[in-house]
Design an enzyme around this catalytic site. Structure first.
Site: not given
Length: 534
Positions: A127-133, A149, A283
């Site tokens: 669904l989504a991707s970021a720097s950590i997970a 996640k 955050d």
């Protein structure tokens, strides 16, 4: 060898964006600046970019870890020029997804079973991707829609490698006097604690659960439920939420959302977390906030949370209320009484400096004033007077800036002061109420009861001390009579103060145990001894 290769790669990117020239422009490195003219890339034409843009683009190219570092550094506006701070705030924590099959295997290995058995349905596409997970959607066997996640592979090693290089640079800067103001090692340590904390999904699960409990039954903020049976250190499974991104103003208007109320609710949520719960989402940028069908806020991503102790909370409450009342002496006193000021701090000069910062603000209409920026300016001024500001307060101020910016985006006429002041005053009234005082006494009653048996010994020692003071006159000549008299008088007052304090504690303990008549007598006698001690 790998660290050396990484160092060379970082240096190449820094040189491409002329960050080397920016670094060497610092006063403590200026003597090395002529070396730039010996480098060939100095004569290669580059795009005309501001220094803030160069820093941001370099961090984006250096990768996810440096993007995270830039985001963390953007919260330290007291250390950064405004143009660089504004650019760092634009950094987006997003990166390409890693292999979906590998993600599926990692989830299965971490949770100890296949996704077919763990879930009724599991979506292999992220669904989504970021720097950590990376995040995948799924449906549990109970029919609950969830998001799963999973931490990126080997991200921990990459983080530790880059942090080691950051510490090396911080150690080098630490040899110069300027390090006393910017404290580079502290900044890297702060970043390390934040990003390593984000690697543990159980920590985020605990944060989400606590925040959900704090707002249980509230119509202001909804926090997704954690599915603990589907969590591990590397995997977090939470309820899937649906809502409108808070930054999509057009959609919110089309849905008939009351934007004024929504903006004010955001401020109330912030102050509730800070002053009532001592635990806040640190955050809260628009990507982590949605608006539900009931026009309430929905929060996600609980990897970074702020925690304040009672001293921090009291400091902020004093600062806010003093500023609302234009009490500049009160603002200065809050900093000094916090214990962060050094012996060299000129309190009167600091108070005048605060007046210079604050007075122009009140010439504007309240909806034009950014309290987050005022607080940041005060913290920056405090540094000029050798007053150390705690990192957790800077994290809080970054959150306040986010909330305030979001509120003004929703409703430009947002009056933060009108929304927050009654709320703060209610909290202060509650904090110093008799009910809260007796509650604290009740909590401390076991300790007080334990120490009461020692009171007779303390009183006996006081009498002995008074008796010794009476005999001092025989040890000194007539020239010291005045001094002896003063000492005896002090001893009498000290004994009375001890009696007064002991009886007042006893009065509180008796009141907690509903012995109000005895409590009143004890308090009256305590008052008599207190008057005698004056």
């Amino acid at each position: 060898m790998r660290n050396l290769a990484r160092f060379i790669g970082i240096s190449r990117i820094l040189m491409r964006y002329r960050i080397d020239a920016l670094v060497l422009s610092a006063s403590f490195l200026s003597r090395f600046k002529p070396l730039l003219y010996l480098t060939p890339w100095h004569y290669i034409p580059t795009k005309k970019l501001t220094r803030g843009e160069r820093v941001r683009l370099a961090l984006e190219e250096l990768g996810p870890i440096f993007i995270k570092f830039g985001q963390t550094l953007s919260t330290r506006r007291d250390l950064l020029p405004a143009d660089i701070g504004d650019e760092l705030a634009k950094l987006q924590d997003a990166c390409p997804a890693f292999d979906s099959v590998q993600a599926k295997q990692m989830i299965e290995q971490s949770l100890g079973d296949s996704t077919d058995k763990l879930f009724k349905k599991f979506d292999i596409e992220p669904l989504a991707s970021a720097s950590i997970a990376q995040v995948h959607t799924a449906i549990t066997h109970q029919g609950d829609e969830v998001v799963v996640k999973v931490v990126r592979p080997d991200v921990g090693k990459a983080i530790k490698r880059d942090i080691a290089l950051m510490y090396a640079l911080a150690k080098f800067i630490g040899k110069h006097p300027i390090s006393k103001k910017i404290r580079p090692t502290e900044i890297v340590a702060e970043f390390e604690s934040i990003i390593l904390g984000e690697l543990n999904m159980l920590t985020e699960a605990k944060n989400a659960t606590q925040l959900r409990e704090n707002f249980q039954g509230s119509d202001l903020l909804y926090v997704p439920k954690v599915h603990w049976d589907l969590c591990s250190e590397d995997v977090l499974t939470t309820e899937r939420i649906y809502g409108t991104p808070v930054g999509d103003i057009d959609k919110l208007k089309a849905d008939g959302v009351d934007l004024k109320k929504l903006a004010e609710d955001g401020v109330i949520i912030f102050f509730t977390q800070v002053f009532k719960h001592n635990f806040f989402h640190a955050d809260m940028h628009p990507g982590n906030i949605f608006v539900g069908v009931d026009d309430n806020y929905i929060g996600v991503d609980f990897g970074i949370m702020g925690v304040l102790d009672e001293a921090d909370k009291d400091f902020l409450a004093d600062i806010f209320l003093a500023f609302f009342n234009q009490d500049y002496h009160g603002v200065a006193s809050a900093y000094v009484e916090s214990g962060w000021a050094s012996a060299s701090t000129d309190v009167r000069a600091f108070e005048r400096a605060i007046g210079r910062i604050c007075e122009p603000m009140f010439e504007k209409s309240l909806d034009e004033i950014s309290f987050g920026q005022v607080l940041m300016d005060l913290m920056a001024e405090a540094k000029n007077f050798d007053i150390t500001v705690q990192p957790q307060l800077l994290l809080l101020d970054k959150t306040l800036l986010n909330i305030e910016g979001l509120g003004r985006q929703l409703y430009p006429q947002l009056d933060l002061w009108a929304t927050a002041k009654p709320f703060l005053e209610d909290l202060m009234e509650e904090k110093y109420s008799m009910k809260n005082t007796f509650k604290k006494l009740k909590e401390k009653a076991p300790k007080l009861l334990k120490e009461i048996p020692e009171l007779p010994e303390l009183i006996l020692n006081a009498f002995k001390q008074m008796e010794q003071m009476k005999n001092i006159g025989s040890l000194y000549s007539k020239q010291t009579d005045a001094i002896v008299s003063q000492l005896k008088d002090n001893a009498d007052k000290q004994t009375s103060a001890i009696f007064s304090g002991a009886l007042l504690i006893l009065s509180g303990v008796l009141a907690v145990n509903d012995l109000f008549i005895a409590s009143g007598i004890s308090a009256t006698v305590a008052l008599v001894f207190w008057l005698k001690s004056r």
